[in-house]
Design an enzyme around this catalytic site. Structure first.
Site, PDB file in Angstrom:
ATOM      1  N   LYS A  78       2.163  -3.688   6.941  1.00  0.00           N
ATOM      2  CA  LYS A  78       2.251  -3.896   5.487  1.00  0.00           C
ATOM      3  C   LYS A  78       3.706  -3.816   5.017  1.00  0.00           C
ATOM      4  O   LYS A  78       4.120  -4.537   4.107  1.00  0.00           O
ATOM      5  CB  LYS A  78       1.404  -2.854   4.758  1.00  0.00           C
ATOM      6  CG  LYS A  78      -0.091  -3.164   4.765  1.00  0.00           C
ATOM      7  CD  LYS A  78      -0.420  -4.292   3.808  1.00  0.00           C
ATOM      8  CE  LYS A  78      -1.907  -4.536   3.654  1.00  0.00           C
ATOM      9  NZ  LYS A  78      -2.197  -5.666   2.762  1.00  0.00           N
ATOM     10  N   GLU A 137       0.306   3.595   1.834  1.00  0.00           N
ATOM     11  CA  GLU A 137       0.457   3.986   3.238  1.00  0.00           C
ATOM     12  C   GLU A 137       1.869   3.690   3.740  1.00  0.00           C
ATOM     13  O   GLU A 137       2.314   4.292   4.719  1.00  0.00           O
ATOM     14  CB  GLU A 137      -0.562   3.242   4.105  1.00  0.00           C
ATOM     15  CG  GLU A 137      -1.969   3.793   4.029  1.00  0.00           C
ATOM     16  CD  GLU A 137      -2.116   5.124   4.756  1.00  0.00           C
ATOM     17  OE1 GLU A 137      -1.818   5.189   5.951  1.00  0.00           O
ATOM     18  OE2 GLU A 137      -2.535   6.091   4.105  1.00  0.00           O
ATOM     19  N   THR A 163       0.814  -1.219   0.000  1.00  0.00           N
ATOM     20  CA  THR A 163       0.000   0.000   0.000  1.00  0.00           C
ATOM     21  C   THR A 163       0.846   1.268   0.000  1.00  0.00           C
ATOM     22  O   THR A 163       1.947   1.294   0.582  1.00  0.00           O
ATOM     23  CB  THR A 163      -0.923   0.017   1.239  1.00  0.00           C
ATOM     24  OG1 THR A 163      -1.454   1.338   1.400  1.00  0.00           O
ATOM     25  CG2 THR A 163      -0.190  -0.337   2.514  1.00  0.00           C
ATOM     26  N   TYR A 173      -1.047  -0.188  10.715  1.00  0.00           N
ATOM     27  CA  TYR A 173      -1.408  -0.885   9.470  1.00  0.00           C
ATOM     28  C   TYR A 173      -0.261  -0.763   8.462  1.00  0.00           C
ATOM     29  O   TYR A 173       0.171  -1.757   7.861  1.00  0.00           O
ATOM     30  CB  TYR A 173      -2.689  -0.263   8.908  1.00  0.00           C
ATOM     31  CG  TYR A 173      -2.997  -0.598   7.467  1.00  0.00           C
ATOM     32  CD1 TYR A 173      -3.602  -1.802   7.123  1.00  0.00           C
ATOM     33  CD2 TYR A 173      -2.703   0.304   6.444  1.00  0.00           C
ATOM     34  CE1 TYR A 173      -3.897  -2.106   5.790  1.00  0.00           C
ATOM     35  CE2 TYR A 173      -2.994   0.025   5.121  1.00  0.00           C
ATOM     36  CZ  TYR A 173      -3.590  -1.186   4.795  1.00  0.00           C
ATOM     37  OH  TYR A 173      -3.881  -1.476   3.472  1.00  0.00           O
TER      38      TYR A 173
HETATM   39  P1  NAP Z   1     -11.166  -5.258   1.968  1.00  0.00           P
HETATM   40  O1  NAP Z   1     -12.338  -5.024   1.098  1.00  0.00           O
HETATM   41  O2  NAP Z   1     -11.140  -4.665   3.334  1.00  0.00           O
HETATM   42  O3  NAP Z   1     -10.992  -6.861   2.092  1.00  0.00           O
HETATM   43  C1  NAP Z   1     -10.130  -7.409   3.051  1.00  0.00           C
HETATM   44  C2  NAP Z   1     -10.207  -8.921   3.025  1.00  0.00           C
HETATM   45  O4  NAP Z   1      -9.399  -9.411   4.120  1.00  0.00           O
HETATM   46  C3  NAP Z   1     -11.633  -9.467   3.245  1.00  0.00           C
HETATM   47  O5  NAP Z   1     -11.752 -10.697   2.565  1.00  0.00           O
HETATM   48  C4  NAP Z   1     -11.659  -9.698   4.750  1.00  0.00           C
HETATM   49  O6  NAP Z   1     -12.579 -10.693   5.155  1.00  0.00           O
HETATM   50  C5  NAP Z   1     -10.235 -10.197   4.980  1.00  0.00           C
HETATM   51  N1  NAP Z   1      -9.834 -10.003   6.376  1.00  0.00           N
HETATM   52  C6  NAP Z   1      -9.907  -8.860   7.116  1.00  0.00           C
HETATM   53  N2  NAP Z   1      -9.478  -9.089   8.367  1.00  0.00           N
HETATM   54  C7  NAP Z   1      -9.144 -10.406   8.417  1.00  0.00           C
HETATM   55  C8  NAP Z   1      -8.652 -11.254   9.444  1.00  0.00           C
HETATM   56  N3  NAP Z   1      -8.398 -10.786  10.667  1.00  0.00           N
HETATM   57  N4  NAP Z   1      -8.436 -12.553   9.148  1.00  0.00           N
HETATM   58  C9  NAP Z   1      -8.676 -13.038   7.912  1.00  0.00           C
HETATM   59  N5  NAP Z   1      -9.136 -12.292   6.894  1.00  0.00           N
HETATM   60  C10 NAP Z   1      -9.370 -10.986   7.148  1.00  0.00           C
HETATM   61  O7  NAP Z   1      -9.810  -4.796   1.272  1.00  0.00           O
HETATM   62  P2  NAP Z   1      -9.545  -4.492  -0.281  1.00  0.00           P
HETATM   63  O8  NAP Z   1      -9.912  -3.085  -0.527  1.00  0.00           O
HETATM   64  O9  NAP Z   1     -10.127  -5.567  -1.088  1.00  0.00           O
HETATM   65  O10 NAP Z   1      -7.969  -4.566  -0.329  1.00  0.00           O
HETATM   66  C11 NAP Z   1      -7.302  -5.797  -0.634  1.00  0.00           C
HETATM   67  C12 NAP Z   1      -5.884  -5.723  -0.071  1.00  0.00           C
HETATM   68  O11 NAP Z   1      -5.203  -4.638  -0.666  1.00  0.00           O
HETATM   69  C13 NAP Z   1      -5.801  -5.497   1.424  1.00  0.00           C
HETATM   70  O12 NAP Z   1      -4.678  -6.207   1.898  1.00  0.00           O
HETATM   71  C14 NAP Z   1      -5.556  -4.016   1.558  1.00  0.00           C
HETATM   72  O13 NAP Z   1      -4.858  -3.746   2.754  1.00  0.00           O
HETATM   73  C15 NAP Z   1      -4.716  -3.753   0.339  1.00  0.00           C
HETATM   74  N6  NAP Z   1      -4.822  -2.404  -0.226  1.00  0.00           N
HETATM   75  C16 NAP Z   1      -6.050  -1.890  -0.522  1.00  0.00           C
HETATM   76  C17 NAP Z   1      -6.130  -0.621  -1.078  1.00  0.00           C
HETATM   77  C18 NAP Z   1      -7.449  -0.004  -1.438  1.00  0.00           C
HETATM   78  O14 NAP Z   1      -7.479   1.218  -1.661  1.00  0.00           O
HETATM   79  N7  NAP Z   1      -8.515  -0.769  -1.545  1.00  0.00           N
HETATM   80  C19 NAP Z   1      -4.950   0.108  -1.329  1.00  0.00           C
HETATM   81  C20 NAP Z   1      -3.729  -0.471  -1.026  1.00  0.00           C
HETATM   82  C21 NAP Z   1      -3.667  -1.737  -0.499  1.00  0.00           C
HETATM   83  P3  NAP Z   1     -14.121 -10.323   5.460  1.00  0.00           P
HETATM   84  O15 NAP Z   1     -14.765 -10.176   4.120  1.00  0.00           O
HETATM   85  O16 NAP Z   1     -14.591 -11.495   6.222  1.00  0.00           O
HETATM   86  O17 NAP Z   1     -14.106  -9.061   6.252  1.00  0.00           O
HETATM   87  O1  G4F Z   2     -11.269   6.015   2.710  1.00  0.00           O
HETATM   88  P1  G4F Z   2     -10.274   6.126   3.783  1.00  0.00           P
HETATM   89  O2  G4F Z   2     -10.671   5.616   5.112  1.00  0.00           O
HETATM   90  O3  G4F Z   2      -8.974   5.389   3.235  1.00  0.00           O
HETATM   91  P2  G4F Z   2      -7.420   5.458   3.654  1.00  0.00           P
HETATM   92  O4  G4F Z   2      -7.239   5.710   5.096  1.00  0.00           O
HETATM   93  O5  G4F Z   2      -6.725   6.361   2.706  1.00  0.00           O
HETATM   94  O6  G4F Z   2      -6.945   3.944   3.396  1.00  0.00           O
HETATM   95  C1  G4F Z   2      -7.304   3.232   2.235  1.00  0.00           C
HETATM   96  O7  G4F Z   2      -6.316   3.404   1.228  1.00  0.00           O
HETATM   97  C2  G4F Z   2      -5.004   2.915   1.552  1.00  0.00           C
HETATM   98  C3  G4F Z   2      -4.105   3.119   0.335  1.00  0.00           C
HETATM   99  O8  G4F Z   2      -3.617   4.409   0.323  1.00  0.00           O
HETATM  100  C4  G4F Z   2      -5.102   1.422   1.872  1.00  0.00           C
HETATM  101  F1  G4F Z   2      -3.876   0.940   2.191  1.00  0.00           F
HETATM  102  C5  G4F Z   2      -6.057   1.200   3.024  1.00  0.00           C
HETATM  103  O9  G4F Z   2      -6.187  -0.194   3.280  1.00  0.00           O
HETATM  104  C6  G4F Z   2      -7.414   1.763   2.629  1.00  0.00           C
HETATM  105  O10 G4F Z   2      -7.935   1.024   1.555  1.00  0.00           O
HETATM  106  O11 G4F Z   2      -9.831   7.642   3.971  1.00  0.00           O
HETATM  107  C7  G4F Z   2      -9.431   8.429   2.886  1.00  0.00           C
HETATM  108  C8  G4F Z   2      -9.263   9.886   3.309  1.00  0.00           C
HETATM  109  C9  G4F Z   2      -8.424  10.081   4.561  1.00  0.00           C
HETATM  110  O12 G4F Z   2      -7.555  11.159   4.318  1.00  0.00           O
HETATM  111  C10 G4F Z   2      -9.421  10.470   5.640  1.00  0.00           C
HETATM  112  O13 G4F Z   2      -8.914  11.310   6.662  1.00  0.00           O
HETATM  113  O14 G4F Z   2     -10.539  10.441   3.627  1.00  0.00           O
HETATM  114  C11 G4F Z   2     -10.409  11.234   4.792  1.00  0.00           C
HETATM  115  N1  G4F Z   2     -11.725  11.371   5.421  1.00  0.00           N
HETATM  116  C12 G4F Z   2     -12.368  12.538   5.657  1.00  0.00           C
HETATM  117  N2  G4F Z   2     -13.540  12.323   6.264  1.00  0.00           N
HETATM  118  C13 G4F Z   2     -12.482  10.369   5.884  1.00  0.00           C
HETATM  119  C14 G4F Z   2     -13.640  10.966   6.417  1.00  0.00           C
HETATM  120  N3  G4F Z   2     -12.293   9.035   5.884  1.00  0.00           N
HETATM  121  C15 G4F Z   2     -13.273   8.263   6.417  1.00  0.00           C
HETATM  122  N4  G4F Z   2     -13.101   6.921   6.394  1.00  0.00           N
HETATM  123  N5  G4F Z   2     -14.425   8.807   6.966  1.00  0.00           N
HETATM  124  C16 G4F Z   2     -14.654  10.163   6.982  1.00  0.00           C
HETATM  125  O15 G4F Z   2     -15.675  10.651   7.479  1.00  0.00           O
END
Ligand code: NAP
Ligand code: G4F
Length: 329
Positions: free
Chosen positions: A152, A126, A124, A148
């Site tokens: 990662k 992050e 990520t 987190y």
């Molecule tokens: P997501 O929708 O939150 O899915 C996470 C998956 O991990 C789900 O299948 C969840 O199971 C499982 N999981 C969560 N906690 C667990 C635990 N304690 N034990 C076993 N399984 C668990 O995430 P995503 O958006 O698809 O992202 C996929 C991967 O890419 C993640 O590793 C995330 O950190 C990484 N990533 C995401 C983004 C993004 O913007 N989406 C960006 C960078 C990296 P349940 O369905 O049962 O909750």
């Molecule tokens: O949607 P967010 O919670 O995502 P965040 O924290 O950027 O993390 C996501 O992206 C990462 C990759 O860069 C992944 F690694 C991670 O697993 C996840 O998928 O927040 C996005 C932004 C933040 O800056 C937060 O402060 O939105 C801002 N924000 C403002 N108001 C809010 C809110 N976020 C949330 N969740 N809720 C609010 O009310």
């Protein structure tokens, strides 16, 4: 013969889009699902009928080893993680255990079984954290700022060690925020799409938000899983930064979503300090030049189109009673 792909985190947003892509490309897709998460499989909808599930604790090295030994997958995608960043402050050790532990156990299994499995680690942006320059690329130093991100990064380095020390085909996609209508409603894009749709339908009166000035590099999840797959099809394993290279603020996101339903967001959005994050002073934005050059990376869905798709889907879900209007996180 069909290739076999194992996926952890198959029930998440990316798990859905990746499974769909792999099935379309003729793969046999197998999800590794912890027993206590068996209900989550329903999130895959009709795809459930096309995939297989292996029930296993991701914390169980012997169970994982047996699965890898038996199935000898051509590809493993390690997507499982508690991915909502604020949660990691409440359970740093659990986050580390799951994120780093699963990567370590799966990589060890591949090494022990001695097969040519290609391994994808979900890294990520992050991990870049407290950046001193923008945009970030594959050479940017990592300075993670939350549990987190630290977990990662540990998983990322474990993957690098297995590539360098043991010669495994392993790589990371360092992905920036990617979204879809399958994002859980505690993440900001979905919170806003659902909030705008619920307000439009008269089901809610306000939307409480955190920092409206915060900026992110947002793309569409469907585009990003294509890059995961392409990374495993290259001649040599390499890590890639994947993002759009464009920043948008939460205020722009809110404006776009409320514009879709013909409302002025100023009348409905209120800032609640509960949603503010104290440690967000850095702007994470991708320089995806390497992915563009080597993987043909070109995002297909613009920010505006993404938000519109999400708002329309939430309008439809609310109108058909598929979700409750107070699902907003
Ligand atoms: P997501 O929708 O939150 O899915 C996470 C998956 O991990 C789900 O299948 C969840 O199971 C499982 N999981 C969560 N906690 C667990 C635990 N304690 N034990 C076993 N399984 C668990 O995430 P995503 O958006 O698809 O992202 C996929 C991967 O890419 C993640 O590793 C995330 O950190 C990484 N990533 C995401 C983004 C993004 O913007 N989406 C960006 C960078 C990296 P349940 O369905 O049962 O909750
Ligand atoms: O949607 P967010 O919670 O995502 P965040 O924290 O950027 O993390 C996501 O992206 C990462 C990759 O860069 C992944 F690694 C991670 O697993 C996840 O998928 O927040 C996005 C932004 C933040 O800056 C937060 O402060 O939105 C801002 N924000 C403002 N108001 C809010 C809110 N976020 C949330 N969740 N809720 C609010 O009310």
């Amino acid at each position: 013969m069909a290739k076999t792909a194992l996926i952890t985190g198959i029930t998440g947003q990316d798990g859905y889009y990746l499974s769909r892509l792999l099935l379309e490309r003729g793969y046999s897709v197998i999800g590794l699902l912890p027993p206590q998460r068996s209900d989550s499989i329903a999130k895959l909808g009709a795809l459930v009928n096309e995939i297989q599930v292996c029930t296993v604790e991701l914390t169980d090295p012997v169970g994982l080893l047996k699965i890898v030994e038996q199935l000898q997958p051509q590809e493993i995608y390690n997507l499982a993680a508690p991915s909502f960043v604020p949660d990691s402050w409440n359970d740093p050790l659990g986050t580390l255990d799951l994120v780093t532990g699963t990567a370590t156990r799966l990589l060890a299994a591949v090494r022990q079984v001695g097969i040519d499995t290609r391994f994808y680690q979900a890294s990520t942006s992050e991990m870049f954290g407290q950046v001193r320059s923008s945009p970030q690329d594959e050479e940017t130093p990592f300075r993670p700022m939350n549990p987190y991100a630290a977990a990662k990064l540990h998983a990322h380095w474990t993957m690098v060690h297995h590539r360098q020390h043991y010669g495994l085909f392993a790589c990371s996609g360092i992905l920036y925020n990617h979204e879809s209508s399958r994002r859980p409603p505690n993440f900001v894009t979905r919170k806003v799409s659902l909030g705008a749709a619920a307000i439009k339908l008269g089901l809610r009166e306000t939307l409480e938000m955190g920092n409206l000035e915060a900026k992110r590099d947002w793309g569409y999840a469907g585009d990003y899983v294509e890059m995961m797959w392409r990374m495993l099809q290259t001649p040599e394993p390499e890590d890639y930064v994947i993002g759009t290279g464009q920043l948008h603020s939460v205020k722009e996101l809110v404006t776009a979503a409320f514009d879709c339903v013909g409302l002025d967001w100023n009348q409905y959005v209120v800032v609640n300090p509960k949603f503010l994050r104290t440690d967000e002073h850095f702007q994470l934005v991708a320089n995806p030049t390497k992915a563009n050059r080597n993987l043909g990376w070109k995002p297909q869905v613009s920010f505006e189109a993404l938000i519109e798709k999400m708002v329309m889907k939430d309008l439809e879900r609310l109108q058909s009673g598929k979700i409750a209007p107070d699902t907003v996180g």
